[in-house]
Scaffold this motif. Structure first.
Motif, mmCIF file in Angstrom:
data_model
loop_
_atom_site.group_PDB
_atom_site.id
_atom_site.type_symbol
_atom_site.label_atom_id
_atom_site.label_comp_id
_atom_site.label_asym_id
_atom_site.label_seq_id
_atom_site.Cartn_x
_atom_site.Cartn_y
_atom_site.Cartn_z
ATOM 1 N N GLY A 104 -6.194 -1.308 -8.515
ATOM 2 C CA GLY A 104 -5.553 -1.934 -7.367
ATOM 3 C C GLY A 104 -5.674 -1.111 -6.100
ATOM 4 N N ILE A 105 -5.636 0.220 -6.221
ATOM 5 C CA ILE A 105 -5.670 1.084 -5.035
ATOM 6 C C ILE A 105 -7.052 1.087 -4.371
ATOM 7 C CG2 ILE A 105 -5.388 3.455 -4.219
ATOM 8 C CD1 ILE A 105 -3.219 3.766 -6.376
ATOM 9 N N PRO A 106 -8.162 1.355 -5.102
ATOM 10 C CA PRO A 106 -9.466 1.296 -4.420
ATOM 11 C C PRO A 106 -9.821 -0.102 -3.916
ATOM 12 C CG PRO A 106 -9.742 1.639 -6.795
ATOM 13 C CD PRO A 106 -8.295 1.852 -6.488
ATOM 14 N N ILE A 107 -9.386 -1.133 -4.631
ATOM 15 C CA ILE A 107 -9.646 -2.493 -4.150
ATOM 16 C C ILE A 107 -8.886 -2.756 -2.858
ATOM 17 C CG2 ILE A 107 -9.273 -4.946 -4.660
ATOM 18 C CD1 ILE A 107 -9.955 -4.308 -7.569
ATOM 19 N N ALA A 108 -7.626 -2.283 -2.794
ATOM 20 C CA ALA A 108 -6.847 -2.447 -1.563
ATOM 21 C C ALA A 108 -7.463 -1.653 -0.411
ATOM 22 C CB ALA A 108 -5.406 -2.004 -1.804
ATOM 23 N N TRP A 109 -8.020 -0.467 -0.708
ATOM 24 C CA TRP A 109 -8.720 0.324 0.311
ATOM 25 C C TRP A 109 -9.866 -0.491 0.889
ATOM 26 C CZ3 TRP A 109 -13.633 2.258 1.049
ATOM 27 C CH2 TRP A 109 -13.773 3.288 1.983
ATOM 28 N N LEU A 110 -10.604 -1.176 0.013
ATOM 29 C CA LEU A 110 -11.682 -2.046 0.487
ATOM 30 C C LEU A 110 -11.128 -3.225 1.285
ATOM 31 C CD1 LEU A 110 -13.972 -2.179 -2.689
ATOM 32 C CD2 LEU A 110 -14.465 -1.006 -0.527
ATOM 33 N N ALA A 111 -9.986 -3.764 0.838
ATOM 34 C CA ALA A 111 -9.398 -4.918 1.525
ATOM 35 C C ALA A 111 -8.939 -4.565 2.930
ATOM 36 C CB ALA A 111 -8.227 -5.468 0.714
ATOM 37 N N ASP A 112 -8.528 -3.314 3.151
ATOM 38 C CA ASP A 112 -8.140 -2.878 4.495
ATOM 39 C C ASP A 112 -9.347 -2.675 5.403
ATOM 40 O OD1 ASP A 112 -5.372 -2.929 4.408
ATOM 41 O OD2 ASP A 112 -5.205 -0.919 3.551
ATOM 42 N N ARG A 113 -10.561 -2.726 4.837
ATOM 43 C CA ARG A 113 -11.774 -2.488 5.613
ATOM 44 C C ARG A 113 -12.763 -3.649 5.555
ATOM 45 N NH1 ARG A 113 -9.243 1.776 4.055
ATOM 46 N NH2 ARG A 113 -9.406 3.758 5.166
ATOM 47 N N GLY A 114 -12.578 -4.556 4.616
ATOM 48 C CA GLY A 114 -13.515 -5.664 4.448
ATOM 49 C C GLY A 114 -12.789 -6.999 4.360
ATOM 50 N N GLY A 171 -9.409 -8.098 -13.183
ATOM 51 C CA GLY A 171 -9.493 -9.160 -12.180
ATOM 52 C C GLY A 171 -8.247 -9.240 -11.310
ATOM 53 N N GLU A 172 -7.081 -9.178 -11.946
ATOM 54 C CA GLU A 172 -5.847 -9.349 -11.192
ATOM 55 C C GLU A 172 -5.542 -8.162 -10.289
ATOM 56 O OE1 GLU A 172 -2.475 -10.854 -13.238
ATOM 57 O OE2 GLU A 172 -3.595 -12.461 -14.221
ATOM 58 N N ALA A 173 -6.248 -7.051 -10.476
ATOM 59 C CA ALA A 173 -6.078 -5.893 -9.592
ATOM 60 C C ALA A 173 -6.409 -6.242 -8.139
ATOM 61 C CB ALA A 173 -6.963 -4.736 -10.066
ATOM 62 N N GLY A 174 -7.263 -7.240 -7.929
ATOM 63 C CA GLY A 174 -7.636 -7.625 -6.566
ATOM 64 C C GLY A 174 -6.941 -8.872 -6.076
ATOM 65 N N GLY A 175 -5.884 -9.307 -6.763
ATOM 66 C CA GLY A 175 -5.297 -10.595 -6.426
ATOM 67 C C GLY A 175 -4.025 -10.578 -5.617
ATOM 68 N N VAL A 176 -3.327 -9.426 -5.528
ATOM 69 C CA VAL A 176 -1.984 -9.449 -4.937
ATOM 70 C C VAL A 176 -1.895 -8.656 -3.635
ATOM 71 C CG1 VAL A 176 0.459 -8.972 -5.332
ATOM 72 C CG2 VAL A 176 -0.979 -9.745 -7.228
ATOM 73 N N ALA A 177 -2.295 -7.381 -3.649
ATOM 74 C CA ALA A 177 -2.168 -6.571 -2.429
ATOM 75 C C ALA A 177 -2.890 -7.197 -1.229
ATOM 76 C CB ALA A 177 -2.669 -5.151 -2.685
ATOM 77 N N PRO A 178 -4.126 -7.712 -1.367
ATOM 78 C CA PRO A 178 -4.755 -8.382 -0.223
ATOM 79 C C PRO A 178 -3.969 -9.607 0.250
ATOM 80 C CG PRO A 178 -6.403 -7.835 -1.878
ATOM 81 C CD PRO A 178 -5.071 -7.598 -2.514
ATOM 82 N N ALA A 179 -3.318 -10.310 -0.685
ATOM 83 C CA ALA A 179 -2.530 -11.483 -0.296
ATOM 84 C C ALA A 179 -1.318 -11.081 0.538
ATOM 85 C CB ALA A 179 -2.084 -12.248 -1.538
ATOM 86 N N TYR A 180 -0.645 -9.988 0.158
ATOM 87 C CA TYR A 180 0.477 -9.497 0.963
ATOM 88 C C TYR A 180 0.027 -9.213 2.389
ATOM 89 C CZ TYR A 180 3.185 -8.591 -3.350
ATOM 90 O OH TYR A 180 3.871 -8.699 -4.528
ATOM 91 N N SER A 181 -1.123 -8.579 2.513
ATOM 92 C CA SER A 181 -1.648 -8.237 3.832
ATOM 93 C C SER A 181 -2.007 -9.500 4.634
ATOM 94 C CB SER A 181 -2.876 -7.346 3.670
ATOM 95 O OG SER A 181 -3.442 -7.027 4.917
ATOM 96 N N LEU A 182 -2.618 -10.481 3.978
ATOM 97 C CA LEU A 182 -2.952 -11.735 4.661
ATOM 98 C C LEU A 182 -1.702 -12.428 5.191
ATOM 99 C CD1 LEU A 182 -5.654 -13.221 2.234
ATOM 100 C CD2 LEU A 182 -6.033 -12.535 4.610
ATOM 101 N N ILE A 183 -0.665 -12.489 4.371
ATOM 102 C CA ILE A 183 0.573 -13.167 4.784
ATOM 103 C C ILE A 183 1.189 -12.456 5.986
ATOM 104 C CG2 ILE A 183 2.956 -13.655 4.074
ATOM 105 C CD1 ILE A 183 1.787 -14.187 1.239
ATOM 106 N N ALA A 184 1.171 -11.111 5.979
ATOM 107 C CA ALA A 184 1.714 -10.360 7.107
ATOM 108 C C ALA A 184 0.938 -10.633 8.392
ATOM 109 C CB ALA A 184 1.710 -8.866 6.792
ATOM 110 N N ASP A 185 -0.339 -11.009 8.277
ATOM 111 C CA ASP A 185 -1.147 -11.325 9.461
ATOM 112 C C ASP A 185 -1.093 -12.801 9.851
ATOM 113 O OD1 ASP A 185 -1.961 -8.755 9.957
ATOM 114 O OD2 ASP A 185 -3.791 -8.905 8.769
ATOM 115 N N TYR A 186 -0.526 -13.635 8.998
ATOM 116 C CA TYR A 186 -0.391 -15.054 9.318
ATOM 117 C C TYR A 186 1.011 -15.422 9.810
ATOM 118 C CZ TYR A 186 -4.850 -17.089 7.801
ATOM 119 O OH TYR A 186 -6.179 -17.469 7.720
ATOM 120 N N PHE A 187 2.029 -14.624 9.465
ATOM 121 C CA PHE A 187 3.414 -14.994 9.775
ATOM 122 C C PHE A 187 4.095 -13.912 10.599
ATOM 123 C CE2 PHE A 187 2.379 -17.626 6.201
ATOM 124 C CZ PHE A 187 3.040 -18.821 6.458
#
Length: 422
Positions: free
Chosen positions: A70-80, A119-135
């Motif tokens: 989850g941590i390296p995937i989130a690192w990628l999500a903050d950059r990609g 698989g689920e390691a990439g499913g939650v942290a990016p979603a939290y970030s998306l919601i914070a940028d939409y609301f």
């Protein structure tokens, strides 16, 4: 003015559409995660497993890679691209869920559950970030709480569909059908959810790139550790009880597979939705007056949930058991909206995926990794003395984790205002 109003309405509708799709993806996340609990009895008989082995598959097998990756995937999500990461994650965990239906023994099923966790390691942290940028900030706790509806909805559907499909066909087909449905959802998710500008709701000059040392600064904040460990303590009990309740209803209350699927599915759905939304609503309402409310609300909820769970496990009447389980099921999930919102505000906007992943790492490694195994291991240890009632006493023993959680959240309330980032 009229054109601006129309554009605002379109943007608001699209935000809600995105939130609905994110909730749907999160529903499959928990459907695939929790389906093992309702199928545990059938799998145990077919593959000749112990409660400890089932507990390992329900927790450690999933948590090993789910937390670590989850941590390296989130690192990628903050950059990609967060949306591409979530699309791939959804297809991957759903595919491994389908493969669970072909497992011929403990280790094959264990490895398939590990794949679900990957698989689920990439499913939650990016979603939290998306919601914070939409609301915007004033709606964020409620939006994150609404996203967390996926937990009770997915858990309830996993219990319901898993039980009904297993009763009509077998447990293997339950995994296959549910998994393939998630694979089919992945391309639809990618078509609908667009990548928003980072920090779009923070002001006129949103952050565009993560600052160096963000994780180090986050880990130095006492409130992060107190909230993470408080959530983890509650999750030991929450994940553990959720996994083992179907087996408890079978062994102690003599319920059939279909009956316990309907019974527990209704408790999980109704209680969970009320609890998740209630926590988000209270977080937004009380958090405006005091940031401490984001952690004091869940602390109070856990202290009330403890005696309710104790009385529920003792109930012999099914109607009484339904009511008594419904209350703590809701209280057990009230922390999601407020605490996740607070974690988002411990870092600047460009570091939210990483902050969420670090929080989830602590919460899930302890809560998910330990919870299901703990109750199963205690049940195995008590079986020589209590027989089929061992699981009841195992549940009693785990309720103390709620006291620990409430204490940690209460201490976090003293630190949170200082650590908060606007």
């Amino acid at each position: 003015m009229a054109e601006t109003a129309v554009a605002d309405r379109k943007a608001a509708r699209y935000r809600l559409t995105v939130l609905a799709v994110l909730i749907l993806a999160y529903t499959f996340n928990f459907l695939d995660r929790q389906i093992l609990g309702i199928l545990a009895g059938s799998i145990k008989k077919d593959l000749g497993l112990t409660d400890s082995q089932l507990g390992l598959m329900g927790g450690l097998a999933f948590a090993l890679f789910y937390t670590g990756l989850g941590i390296p995937i989130a690192w990628l999500a903050d950059r990609g691209s967060r949306t591409w990461i979530m699309t791939g994650a959804l297809a991957l965990w759903s595919g491994f869920t389908a493969l669970c239906g072909f497992a011929g023994g403990f280790w094959q099923l264990f490895l398939c559950r590990m794949g679900v966790g990957v698989g689920e390691a990439g499913g939650v942290a990016p979603a939290y970030s998306l919601i914070a940028d939409y609301f915007p900030k004033a709606q964020r706790a409620r939006a994150l709480a609404a996203y967390s509806f996926g937990i009770p909805i997915g858990s309830a559907l996993g219990i319901l569909f898993g039980g009904l499909i297993a009763a009509a066909i077998d447990w293997r087909m339950a995994f296959i059908i549910v998994g393939l449905a998630g694979v089919a959802l992945a391309p639809i998710f990618r078509l609908i959810v667009k990548e928003p500008p980072r920090g779009a709701m923070e002001g006129p000059a949103p952050a565009q790139a993560p600052a160096a040392g963000g994780a180090r600064r986050l880990l130095a904040k006492p409130s992060f550790w107190l909230m993470s460990l408080g959530a983890a303590a509650s999750s030991v009990c929450g994940y553990g009880i959720a996994f083992w309740l179907p087996s408890f209803f079978e062994r102690s209350l003599g319920m059939s597979l279909v009956d316990r699927s309907l019974f527990l599915g209704a408790i999980t759905l109704v209680g969970g939705l009320m609890g998740v939304w209630g926590g988000g609503w209270l977080g937004d309402r009380l958090g405006q007056a005091s940031r401490r409310a984001y952690v004091l609300v869940p602390a109070a909820a856990f202290l009330i949930a403890l005696p309710c769970f104790f009385l529920a496990v003792q109930a012999q009447s099914l109607p009484l058991a339904f009511v008594l389980f419904l209350i703590p099921q809701g209280l057990n999930l009230m922390w999601l909206g407020p605490v996740i919102t607070a974690v988002q505000h411990l870092v600047p906007a460009a570091q939210r995926s990483t902050a969420s992943a670090l929080f989830l790492f602590v919460n899930n490694l302890i809560g998910l990794g330990l919870g299901t195994w703990y109750f199963g291991a205690v049940s195995d240890a008590l079986t020589p003395r209590f027989g089929d009632e061992a699981l009841r006493y195992s549940i009693y023993s785990g309720l103390g984790f709620y006291v620990l959680s409430a204490a940690l959240f209460s201490i976090a309330a003293l630190k949170l205002p200082k650590d908060w980032v606007d």
